[in-house]
Design a protein around this motif. Structure first.
Motif, PDB file in Angstrom:
ATOM      1  N   GLN A 337       0.826  -1.203   0.000  1.00  0.00           N
ATOM      2  CA  GLN A 337       0.000   0.000   0.000  1.00  0.00           C
ATOM      3  C   GLN A 337       0.867   1.263   0.000  1.00  0.00           C
ATOM      4  O   GLN A 337       0.497   2.280  -0.592  1.00  0.00           O
ATOM      5  CB  GLN A 337      -0.954  -0.023   1.195  1.00  0.00           C
ATOM      6  N   GLN A 340       1.786   1.799  -3.522  1.00  0.00           N
ATOM      7  CA  GLN A 340       0.665   2.379  -4.275  1.00  0.00           C
ATOM      8  C   GLN A 340       0.688   3.903  -4.203  1.00  0.00           C
ATOM      9  O   GLN A 340       0.536   4.600  -5.206  1.00  0.00           O
ATOM     10  CB  GLN A 340      -0.663   1.874  -3.711  1.00  0.00           C
ATOM     11  N   GLU A 341       0.898   4.417  -2.998  1.00  0.00           N
ATOM     12  CA  GLU A 341       0.902   5.868  -2.824  1.00  0.00           C
ATOM     13  C   GLU A 341       2.177   6.490  -3.392  1.00  0.00           C
ATOM     14  O   GLU A 341       2.151   7.606  -3.919  1.00  0.00           O
ATOM     15  CB  GLU A 341       0.723   6.221  -1.346  1.00  0.00           C
ATOM     16  N   TYR A 343       3.704   5.474  -6.014  1.00  0.00           N
ATOM     17  CA  TYR A 343       3.457   5.551  -7.460  1.00  0.00           C
ATOM     18  C   TYR A 343       2.637   6.793  -7.797  1.00  0.00           C
ATOM     19  O   TYR A 343       2.950   7.531  -8.740  1.00  0.00           O
ATOM     20  CB  TYR A 343       2.724   4.284  -7.909  1.00  0.00           C
ATOM     21  N   LYS A 344       1.600   7.047  -7.008  1.00  0.00           N
ATOM     22  CA  LYS A 344       0.732   8.197  -7.277  1.00  0.00           C
ATOM     23  C   LYS A 344       1.471   9.519  -7.052  1.00  0.00           C
ATOM     24  O   LYS A 344       1.288  10.479  -7.812  1.00  0.00           O
ATOM     25  CB  LYS A 344      -0.515   8.117  -6.388  1.00  0.00           C
ATOM     26  N   MET A 416       1.238  -4.894  -6.672  1.00  0.00           N
ATOM     27  CA  MET A 416       1.567  -3.717  -5.870  1.00  0.00           C
ATOM     28  C   MET A 416       0.426  -2.703  -5.835  1.00  0.00           C
ATOM     29  O   MET A 416       0.165  -2.082  -4.805  1.00  0.00           O
ATOM     30  CB  MET A 416       2.829  -3.062  -6.423  1.00  0.00           C
ATOM     31  N   MET A 417      -0.259  -2.516  -6.938  1.00  0.00           N
ATOM     32  CA  MET A 417      -1.317  -1.514  -6.991  1.00  0.00           C
ATOM     33  C   MET A 417      -2.600  -1.964  -6.294  1.00  0.00           C
ATOM     34  O   MET A 417      -3.413  -1.141  -5.870  1.00  0.00           O
ATOM     35  CB  MET A 417      -1.632  -1.140  -8.442  1.00  0.00           C
ATOM     36  N   MET A 418      -2.781  -3.269  -6.148  1.00  0.00           N
ATOM     37  CA  MET A 418      -4.021  -3.784  -5.566  1.00  0.00           C
ATOM     38  C   MET A 418      -3.797  -4.491  -4.226  1.00  0.00           C
ATOM     39  O   MET A 418      -4.755  -4.882  -3.566  1.00  0.00           O
ATOM     40  CB  MET A 418      -4.677  -4.756  -6.550  1.00  0.00           C
ATOM     41  N   ASP A 420      -2.480  -5.722  -0.339  1.00  0.00           N
ATOM     42  CA  ASP A 420      -2.523  -5.303   1.066  1.00  0.00           C
ATOM     43  C   ASP A 420      -2.146  -6.510   1.917  1.00  0.00           C
ATOM     44  O   ASP A 420      -1.528  -7.456   1.414  1.00  0.00           O
ATOM     45  CB  ASP A 420      -3.900  -4.733   1.443  1.00  0.00           C
TER      46      ASP A 420
END
Length: 443
Positions: A337, A340-341, A343-344, A416-418, A420
């Motif tokens: 997670q 994920q952040e 990346y954003k 990685m994007m999905m 947890d």
């Protein structure tokens, strides 16, 4: 838990980054994927690693092989900045950095004067790390020595490599959370003697941040670092613009925020500065010159509205960086997670974070940031056997997405994007399984 002297054998699909790299574009050439691999560990370290067909001849008779044919095995995740006393305030509403400290952090940390309370939260905290596949972490405790004792005692039960230290604060904080320059020095010295290098425990000199330490206390912290050069320094740097302005008023004789730490001898190869969202060019140069490291904490930076960390600049300036969850301003213990952040955050700056670069930062890059790349971060023979067995299909949606993956990198990126904590199938520390996910049906 089994004796660490026992041999263990793990078979499955392995993925790691073989060597530390100088630029992001070099990572692809260091990706190592073994479709059907074998790892043999002994005394907590990797004794043999490679293809199953070559390795099975190295197996002792009657050894049980743990086989994970449908999972993906990666090195244990490394968290380069996290606060164990803030576990219970994760997701607290509505503040930016300085208000967060006064509203949530300081009142919570007062409870850790009670050793029993510190022990209770330490147990919960370590279990959360393992549940999320984190096998090494650089950890803030509180000003209370008993908080450090509690954390290291729990880590020791799992043969876990943690780096931690007592917080130093002698101003701009509640009186009951303040020590003095002398007490900070003497208590830290005692804790270093007690814990640093005991088992896999390592110690970090831990001034919270420049505003909560007087020049006298920072001088004492630098004295400790000079006396114990192989211990760590762990603190915060340039997280928030109001914080930076405050530092400039408190230390007008220094050239800037990082110069405060550098002046007192607190930079170096085992110094880790969390956040670094708003650095000046000379500060980037100082980090490079001193071989200091940054902990990039995207969930926290977004949650507190601190800003967007320029990850690309770490490559341009050749500054070591690892990922940090920064619990409790960070919003998840889970490094998937966190990625994920991350990346954003890069997308918002017009940059792309590849799956392999993200894996690097969470494993070998993090080890390099902590000056532990000789011990951790990949499956090279002789390294400590910390690794995670990942379930790629814990939910129906992930199962569908993985069925459409266009190769290994796309599969890893989707994970990685999905992902947890549901993706953590097993966690191994020092060759032993320390976490097993409870069996659940696909959601």
């Amino acid at each position: 838990m089994s004796s660490i002297n026992a041999l263990t054998a793990i078979r499955g699909r392995f993925l790691d980054i073989q060597n530390t790299v100088a630029q992001a574009h070099d990572i692809h050439g260091q990706v190592r994927y073994v479709e059907d691999g074998l790892m043999i560990t002994e005394n907590g370290k990797i004794r043999w690693f490679g293809d199953w067909k070559n390795g099975q001849h190295h197996l002792p008779a009657k050894i049980e092989v743990a086989h994970y044919p449908d999972q993906l095995i990666v090195p244990g995740f490394i968290d380069t900045h996290i606060h164990f006393p803030q576990t219970e305030i994760i997701g607290a509403y509505g503040e930016q950095l300085l208000e967060w400290l006064n509203t949530y952090t300081f009142p919570t940390e007062l409870q850790f004067s009670d050793p029993a309370y510190a022990q209770k939260i330490a147990q919960f905290f370590v279990q959360e790390l393992l549940k999320n596949g984190t096998t090494t972490a650089l950890v803030f405790c509180t000003v209370h020595p008993q908080s450090v004792d509690a954390l290291f005692e729990v880590a020791e039960q799992h043969q876990m490599r943690l780096i931690a230290g007592k917080v130093l604060m002698d101003r701009n904080a509640p009186e009951d959370l303040c020590d003095t320059a002398e007490i900070a020095y003497s208590e830290s010295k005692q804790l270093i003697e007690k814990w640093h290098g005991k088992g896999r425990n390592l110690y970090a000199i831990t001034p919270r941040f420049a505003p909560t330490s007087t020049p006298e206390q920072l001088q004492k912290a630098g004295q400790l670092k000079a006396e114990y050069p192989d211990v760590y320094v762990h603190t915060h740097l340039s997280e928030n613009k109001n914080e930076i302005a405050w530092v400039n008023t408190l230390f007008p004789e220094q050239k800037g925020y990082l110069d405060v730490y550098d002046h007192y001898g607190l930079t170096g190869s085992r110094s880790v500065f969390a956040h670094c969202v708003h650095l000046e060019d000379d500060e980037w140069n100082c980090l490079h010159k001193t071989n200091s490291a940054i902990a990039f904490c995207p969930t926290s930076n977004l949650f507190l509205g601190s800003g967007l960390f320029p990850l690309k600049t770490t490559w341009d300036k050749q500054v070591k960086v690892g990922l940090g969850t920064d619990i409790g301003a960070g919003t998840s213990f889970n490094q998937l997670q966190t990625i994920q952040e991350a990346y954003k955050v890069q997308q918002l700056q017009g940059n792309k974070l590849s799956a392999f670069e993200a894996l690097y930062h969470a494993t070998l890059g993090g080890a390099n940031a902590l000056d532990l790349a000789d011990k951790l971060g990949n499956f090279n023979i002789g390294k400590e056997a910390d690794f995670v067995v990942l379930d790629l299909n814990p939910t129906a949606l992930q199962q569908l997405r993985q069925s459409k993956a266009r190769g290994l990198e796309d599969s890893l990126f989707a994970l990685m994007m999905m992902g947890d904590d549901r993706n953590i199938h097993r966690t191994y520390v020092y060759g032993q399984c320390v976490y097993v996910k409870a069996s659940t049906s696909t959601q």
